[in-house]
Every structure is written in structure tokens, then in C-alpha cells.
Design an enzyme around this catalytic site. Structure first.
Site, PDB file in Angstrom:
ATOM      1  N   GLY A   1       0.898  -1.348  -0.024  1.00  0.00           N
ATOM      2  CA  GLY A   1       0.003   0.212  -0.090  1.00  0.00           C
ATOM      3  C   GLY A   1       0.614   1.170  -0.011  1.00  0.00           C
ATOM      4  O   GLY A   1       2.029   1.252   0.280  1.00  0.00           O
TER       5      GLY A   1
ATOM      6  N   SER B   1       9.564   2.998  -2.469  1.00  0.00           N
ATOM      7  CA  SER B   1       9.151   1.645  -2.971  1.00  0.00           C
ATOM      8  C   SER B   1       9.521   0.342  -2.204  1.00  0.00           C
ATOM      9  O   SER B   1      10.711   0.351  -2.067  1.00  0.00           O
ATOM     10  CB  SER B   1       9.640   1.131  -4.654  1.00  0.00           C
ATOM     11  OG  SER B   1       9.042   0.086  -5.068  1.00  0.00           O
ATOM     12  N   GLY B   2       8.944  -0.506  -1.703  1.00  0.00           N
ATOM     13  CA  GLY B   2       9.004  -1.800  -1.081  1.00  0.00           C
ATOM     14  C   GLY B   2       9.962  -1.540   0.297  1.00  0.00           C
ATOM     15  O   GLY B   2      10.576  -2.470   0.724  1.00  0.00           O
TER      16      GLY B   2
ATOM     17  N   HIS C   1      -3.286   4.035  -1.999  1.00  0.00           N
ATOM     18  CA  HIS C   1      -3.949   2.668  -2.524  1.00  0.00           C
ATOM     19  C   HIS C   1      -3.392   1.628  -1.692  1.00  0.00           C
ATOM     20  O   HIS C   1      -2.349   1.593  -0.795  1.00  0.00           O
ATOM     21  CB  HIS C   1      -2.814   2.760  -3.803  1.00  0.00           C
ATOM     22  CG  HIS C   1      -2.716   1.009  -4.299  1.00  0.00           C
ATOM     23  ND1 HIS C   1      -3.945   0.614  -4.787  1.00  0.00           N
ATOM     24  CD2 HIS C   1      -1.731   0.360  -4.774  1.00  0.00           C
ATOM     25  CE1 HIS C   1      -3.597  -0.749  -5.471  1.00  0.00           C
ATOM     26  NE2 HIS C   1      -2.468  -0.623  -5.390  1.00  0.00           N
TER      27      HIS C   1
ATOM     28  N   HIS D   1      -4.071  -2.773  -0.693  1.00  0.00           N
ATOM     29  CA  HIS D   1      -4.728  -4.208  -0.968  1.00  0.00           C
ATOM     30  C   HIS D   1      -5.587  -4.660   0.099  1.00  0.00           C
ATOM     31  O   HIS D   1      -5.350  -5.818   0.333  1.00  0.00           O
ATOM     32  CB  HIS D   1      -3.603  -5.200  -1.471  1.00  0.00           C
ATOM     33  CG  HIS D   1      -3.026  -4.789  -2.771  1.00  0.00           C
ATOM     34  ND1 HIS D   1      -2.537  -5.890  -3.698  1.00  0.00           N
ATOM     35  CD2 HIS D   1      -2.313  -3.501  -3.262  1.00  0.00           C
ATOM     36  CE1 HIS D   1      -1.978  -5.278  -4.647  1.00  0.00           C
ATOM     37  NE2 HIS D   1      -2.000  -4.052  -4.582  1.00  0.00           N
TER      38      HIS D   1
ATOM     39  N   ASP E   1     -23.523   7.638   3.939  1.00  0.00           N
ATOM     40  CA  ASP E   1     -22.928   8.535   4.471  1.00  0.00           C
ATOM     41  C   ASP E   1     -21.625   8.854   3.722  1.00  0.00           C
ATOM     42  O   ASP E   1     -21.315  10.022   3.829  1.00  0.00           O
ATOM     43  CB  ASP E   1     -22.246   8.179   5.942  1.00  0.00           C
ATOM     44  CG  ASP E   1     -23.510   8.176   6.744  1.00  0.00           C
ATOM     45  OD1 ASP E   1     -24.552   8.833   6.654  1.00  0.00           O
ATOM     46  OD2 ASP E   1     -23.217   7.287   7.749  1.00  0.00           O
TER      47      ASP E   1
ATOM     48  N   HIS F   1      -7.313  -6.006  -9.418  1.00  0.00           N
ATOM     49  CA  HIS F   1      -6.323  -5.447  -8.747  1.00  0.00           C
ATOM     50  C   HIS F   1      -6.706  -4.824  -7.406  1.00  0.00           C
ATOM     51  O   HIS F   1      -6.759  -5.919  -6.609  1.00  0.00           O
ATOM     52  CB  HIS F   1      -5.833  -4.410  -9.589  1.00  0.00           C
ATOM     53  CG  HIS F   1      -4.625  -3.371  -9.086  1.00  0.00           C
ATOM     54  ND1 HIS F   1      -3.624  -4.376  -8.483  1.00  0.00           N
ATOM     55  CD2 HIS F   1      -4.371  -2.351  -8.974  1.00  0.00           C
ATOM     56  CE1 HIS F   1      -2.731  -3.179  -8.244  1.00  0.00           C
ATOM     57  NE2 HIS F   1      -3.131  -2.159  -8.533  1.00  0.00           N
TER      58      HIS F   1
ATOM     59  N   TYR G   1     -23.918  17.228  10.421  1.00  0.00           N
ATOM     60  CA  TYR G   1     -23.055  16.265  11.130  1.00  0.00           C
ATOM     61  C   TYR G   1     -21.691  16.844  11.397  1.00  0.00           C
ATOM     62  O   TYR G   1     -21.293  17.554  10.431  1.00  0.00           O
ATOM     63  CB  TYR G   1     -22.970  14.999   9.876  1.00  0.00           C
ATOM     64  CG  TYR G   1     -22.095  13.918  10.801  1.00  0.00           C
ATOM     65  CD1 TYR G   1     -22.447  12.771  11.373  1.00  0.00           C
ATOM     66  CD2 TYR G   1     -20.624  13.731  10.662  1.00  0.00           C
ATOM     67  CE1 TYR G   1     -22.071  11.733  12.096  1.00  0.00           C
ATOM     68  CE2 TYR G   1     -20.155  12.860  11.367  1.00  0.00           C
ATOM     69  CZ  TYR G   1     -20.729  11.941  12.020  1.00  0.00           C
ATOM     70  OH  TYR G   1     -20.002  11.002  12.537  1.00  0.00           O
TER      71      TYR G   1
END
Lengths: 231, 231, 231, 231
Positions: free
Chosen positions: C28, C45-46, C95, C97, C120, C171, C229
Site C-alpha cells: 500500500g 518502493s518496497g 492505494h 490491497h 454517508d 487489482h 453532522y
């Protein structure tokens, strides 16, 4: 403190239940027996786990009469008493309403033996006793629950030394063992086996029973005379 | 601090909701009433649980008017107010969007009584009120939600002292009780009952309702005149 | 440290993802944009979350070119860049998973609007973009994923200011908002909505869509001009 | 302490298993090999994770004979030994009974490749070896489990360097990699992929396999010669 050893052990076993995620609020109880003295220590009824102490455990004889302790024992005490009285080799009993095992009990189905995790503990399906007749329910309900369990084992030729767990139909699981700690262990294994069997049958409703050779192998390597599991 | 007692109790009840895994972010609220003063303390709208304090609770009368407090009360305040106004014996209300209870509400089905865990709390299915008519939704929506609940109980001959929970169809659960702490307890039990009923019906779509004798026995041993659960 | 503000915000948003149970390992990423400077800060990355620092965030322009930072940016960077470039009002993208949202994406189905929790946030089903053509996949894949999302919104007449989430078929989900913190919030809500919709349809495969009046009411009370709200 | 490095690494890998939620009690084991010395360190049998130390690891050769250590090695040691002996490039192996992967194994089905999370690790379905013939089970069972895995890979043209996981039908998963840490990582990914595939097929029993172009793209960007994932 009288009966200190079984109080300590019953206390420790009860405290494991919420830690293992097996109970919500007070929905469970564990007991530890002293076979020589003919008594067991059990959780007091409706007391929150965080307020438990060894002192608060209630010591009861195998007819369910309180021998030592000021609190009222678990409402399931007579079920424990009946099992201790008739099954001479057990030293601990646990009752929970753990999620997946209880769902199987509510579905009134045995948990089929689908894999080696199950076979490491039982060579048969986890039994499920049907709900009792109305008269038994209206009578001495908790004692009758114990007799229902014993009757189911007799009727199906099961040995309580080999199969240390049962689902009581519409109700929830009971487990036992040589002591309360082992009974707690069995409750956690039962919950995991119940969860995996549920998911397995969702993935493949035709999932086959574990083959006989594998059942035998896994059970024998852990429990047989030539077992080679553990130290 | 005015209304200190109900502020403290409402605060404590609200803080239990995330601890019991019943709310994500601000998706829930608890209130505690003071019957003598005719008011209740409720969570402020949209404030994160980690920022709550007893001072931030909003005190409101049974018509939903703020009596004390600087923040805007929960958007569901009028539902609480209507229930307090018409059901004189309740002292606490909880609303959550807990996962399994909300899924049942979304499925517009009652939760069938399938086991003793359920019967320890209710002798009937957990009721599910149908969605309101469009005019009510467009009108005073939150007050109408309260009337919808009350109407459902009347129509189905239910007693709010015996059944302390309902699913509002397409929406989510409400629970209540003698105080906010009891209403929180009921929310957690409802979530567990909802989860187990879901799994049970996945395992066995024909799982039978709990038999009458067991419903009676479990409910009576916990709540009847001769109850023997707890201390 | 240059771009300190967006580095800090991107860092904080990324760190929330494992805390909210939305990512396993490095599955993510979150980013925060600075619209004036035309750049955004994104996870490298990673790199494991426990090793992240604000300094390790990579600052990239809206064409995906690194502007500041020594590490390689997330492999999904070009998807973020395309979305920032074309959707001028968003300031954060996430992003993941996450389990249930990804399962819906893998099933290639929209998440139907079944309750008020969903309403909502969205007045429509959570959209699901179909997998891309092979040429696009073989080409500039991550940039094409961004165009696929934008194309899906155009084709279905959706407004990215109203619907802040999408499933990319086969995906996983993407969410966005005025900043990274809001995008994280939307990811957690999406996961919860995805889980409840899944359970709802297991309980009742014919569960009806939420009725129009309720969709409107819940969305408007939270997001409309007369919203009531929050504070 | 002899073999200190592999003892430390095997210990660390074993300790990750309960932390990642992959084992209950002692239902799992990890090992780390020293290829030069032709040995591997593995968890002792039936010892609780909280009591493990690097010293307690058992060092075994590739025929399963204990070389160093006082405790009995895991009952699955011969499976590890066979895999190390025949698959020269692996340096770590993990076996668990993790919930969802085990359920797939019990259902005797491959885990279909339904999304990019899966494709980031495998370009094929997660293989599932059928249960062994009875004679093999009654014979040198744990060694035969290793041969069963190797045989399945040969028969299906799979490369153990590309596919680092398998389900053993009716039993549970095994994973491997360049070292024990990687094998643990693969076990956690397998469990997540297993869970998401299960939910996906519940939502949509006709969910299509991931298209070839996407499989290729995701696998290549992470593992191919022009990979651009990570640092």
C-alpha cells in the site's frame, strides 16, 4: 487459603479464556478437580474475568454442593459435577461460547474431520449431542446436560479419553482433559478446527473426509504408543 | 461541571465502543439519562473517541433541545430523545454500525434465535424494523427513526423491558437498557449473536430455531423470578 | 528538509495504513500533494513501514519525475501522478490491497449501496473499473491505471469530488480526498463497507439497494449545504 | 554456541510466526539451512514459542539426522530435509496450519490466481498436492511428504525458484525461499492470498482468472530482469 492448588489452577485456566479470544464477557468457565478430595474449583457465576482471583473460585463436590467459597458457583456447575463424577480420569473441564464452535453447535452438525489439524486431536468427527427432551430441560437442566453428554458418548461408542470435546446442540462446546490447562488447550484447538472446517466447506461443499491412513498416522504420531511428537 | 454524573457515565460508555470493536471512527454513540432532571448526556457529533472528555458530552432534554454543552450533539440525538420520552424505564441508549449486526440490518432480516447465547438475552428473534416511508425520511428523519422503533415494538407486541435491541432495516442496530453501560453490553452481545447466527446459517441453512423449552430455561435462569445466574 | 510539510503528511498517512489493518508488509502507499509547487510526496518502493521516516518520502512532480529524495518512489507513483494532474481538486491519494475491498475488485463487481454507512459517503455503488486492454498493460501500465480510473468516472458520469473511491478490477482499491489523511479515512471506510456488503449478501442474496430517499437523506445530512453532522 | 548463525535465523523466523498470526500453539515450524555445512536449524518439537531460544533450535543434516542439539527436532523435520536435499537453491522452509491456506488444502483445491496481489508472487495458481497413497503414509510419512511436494512440482512442470509455496492436500501449506525470513514472508502472503480468494469466490463464484497480460506485468515488475519494485 484452603484448596489452594486447584484454586490457582482453575483461576489460571479461566484467565486464559479471554486471552485466547474464546469468551465475551462472562460467557465461559473452567474448573480443576482434586480427585483425592473429591472436589473441584470453578469460576463464580457472572463475575467479570478482570475481577477474578484464586480466592473467588468456588470449591464444589461432585454432586454440585459448595464445599468452600463465599460466591455462587457458575450456573453450569452441575454439568461439570456430573462429568467429574462419571468420568473418573478427567481433571479439568472448560465450557465456552466460542464463535465458530458455537455456530456448529447451533447448526446441530458434527464437525467433519477434514484435515490433519483435526486428526492431531481426534480420529473422529467432533460429536454433536442433540438438544434434550423438554422434560429434562424443565428439570435439573444443568445436570441433565452432563448426562446428555455422557449418554451421547455411550450411544456412539466414544471414549472420553480419546475424544476430549463435544458440541451440545443449540448450545455450545464443552472440552475436558487431564487438567484445566489441557481443557483450555482443547477449547482453543476446537475453535480453530471449527473455523477451518467452516471455511473449507464454503470453498468446497464436497470436500472429502480425511482418509483413514492419514487419520491414523497423525493421531498415532502424537498420541500412540510410538508417538514422536513433543519432547 | 453540571450534570457531572451522566456526563461521566455517557463518556465511559462511549469510550467502551471502540474498545469492544463496535465502531470505526465516529460511527456510533451512547447516551445516559437522568430521569429526574428529564435530560440525557450524549456524544458530540463527529468528534473522534480519542478526543472525547466528559466535558464534551452534550446534555439534551427529551425533545432534543440542548440544555448544557457547547458542541453540537450527535446527529442521532433525536432518535435517543424519542426513545427516552416514550419508554420511561430506560436509562441508556447505544447506536453503532457494528459489522455483523449492521449486515443483518442491511439484509432486512430478523436474527433468528438459534442458540442459548441468544436466549440468555432474548426469547424472540432480534427484531428488524423495515425502512420508513419516504415522507418520514424527508421529514424529521432522526425523530422518525425513534417512532419507527417504537411502532415496530407495538405492532409486534414486544416489550422494550424484555427485548433491549433492534435492527433498523438498511441502517444499523440500536440497543438500550437501565443505563448506558448496560446498553453497551447489549450492543456487544448483539454483535456476537449476529456473527454466530450468520455463520450457523452458512453451515446449515436449515438450522432450526431453538426449541421453546430451551428458550424459556435459559432466559428464566438469567432473568426470571427464580434466576440463579450471577451473584 | 525541503518539502517538509508534505513529507510529514505523507509519512503520517502511510503510517496509519498498517495501524488501521489496511496493509500487509508493503502492500500500500499514500501520497500528499502540494498544489502550488505541483508536486507530491509518496512512499518509497518496497520499504517496510517500520523503517519509514518523513525524510525517506520521495517528492515527485505530476508527470512522475522525482524532484527530491534519494530512494525510488512507489511503483504505483505514475497512477498517483496521473490522478493529481487531471483531478485538480484532490490533495491526497491512497492505494491498498485491503482484504474485502480487494476481494470485490477481484470479483469485478461494484459494491452495491445496501445501507446508510455506505450512503454517508457515496450516493452510488462503489465503482469498479474493468481490467485494461492488453496493450495498455504492456505499455505504461501504472500511468494507464490512472487513465483507466479517470475514463471510468467520465464514462459513468461520476464526479471525483463526490465519489472518492474506486475498485480497479482484478487489482485493488484507490481512494482520494482533499488530503492524504482524508484518503486514508476513505480507505478504511471502503474496507468496512466492502466487508458489510459481503456479509449482507451472504445472509440475503436478494438484499435490496438502499432506497433513494435514504441515500439522499444520509448523504445530504453529512455533505449537503444544510449538513448537520460534525462540528 | 555452534551453528550460531543458522540457530539465530531459525529462531527469529519461528518467532515471527505467532506474531504474524500464522500459528496457534505449536502448529508450525521454520528452518534455516547452511549449504556449506550441509545442515539446517529447525524448531524443536512441541515446544511453545514463548519458551524458544536460539540454543533450543536443533541442527540436522539433509538426511534428517540430528547433528547438534539436545531436544528432539520438529516432527516435520524429514519433510524439510528432503526438500533441502533435492532443491539445492533454497535456504529456508516454513510449515504452518494458517487458517485460510489450510482450509484451501483441506478443500483439495488450487488457489486460483484472481488478482495482482497473487501475481506479485506467482504466475500460476497456488498448487495443491493430492493426499499420498496409503503405503506412503504408513511408511516414512514425513519424508514422503517431501517427495510428494517434489513430485507434484515435476509432474506439473513447476519451478521451485518461481513458485515458493504449495498446499499439501488435507494437510496444510509449506513455503520456502532463499532463507527462513523469506519463507515466513511467503507464508504470510499465502495466507492473505488464500483469504482474499475465498472471499472473492463467495462474492462471485464465476470470478475470472487474472488475464495473462496482468499476470506477466505484475510478476515481471517485481521479479523480472527489468523489475522496478523495491530499492
Amino acid at each position: 487459603m484452603q484448596f489452594e492448588e486447584i484454586r490457582q489452577k482453575a483461576y489460571a485456566a479461566n484467565m486464559q479464556l479471554p486471552q485466547l479470544g474464546l469468551v465475551l464477557f462472562t460467557f465461559g468457565n473452567a474448573s480443576e478437580a482434586d480427585r483425592e478430595k473429591g472436589v473441584f474449583a470453578i469460576k463464580p457465576s457472572g463475575v467479570a474475568y478482570e475481577e477474578l482471583t484464586p480466592e473467588k473460585m468456588v470449591v464444589v463436590d461432585f454432586d454440585g454442593n459448595t464445599v468452600d467459597g463465599v460466591l455462587r458457583p457458575s450456573s453450569d456447575t452441575k454439568t461439570h459435577a456430573v462429568l467429574y463424577k462419571h468420568w473418573k480420569a478427567i481433571g479439568g473441564i472448560v465450557h465456552t461460547h466460542s464463535t465458530y464452535a458455537t455456530a456448529w453447535a447451533q447448526s446441530q452438525k458434527e464437525i467433519p474431520i477434514l484435515g490433519t489439524t483435526h486428526a492431531d486431536y481426534n480420529i473422529v468427527n467432533v460429536p454433536c449431542a442433540l438438544p434434550m427432551d423438554d422434560e429434562m430441560i424443565k428439570g435439573d437442566y444443568e445436570a441433565q446436560t452432563g448426562f446428555q453428554i455422557i449418554h451421547h458418548f455411550k450411544q456412539h461408542g466414544l471414549d472420553y479419553n480419546e475424544v476430549e470435546m463435544i458440541l451440545v446442540g443449540n448450545h455450545a462446546p464443552f472440552t475436558w482433559g487431564k487438567n484445566a490447562s489441557r481443557a483450555v488447550h482443547n477449547s482453543a484447538v476446537l475453535e480453530q478446527v471449527a473455523k477451518m472446517a467452516y471455511i473449507t466447506l464454503q470453498i468446497n461443499p464436497q470436500a472429502p473426509q480425511l482418509k483413514k491412513a492419514l487419520i491414523e498416522k497423525h493421531y498415532q504420531r502424537k498420541h500412540g504408543p510410538n508417538s514422536y511428537y513433543g519432547q
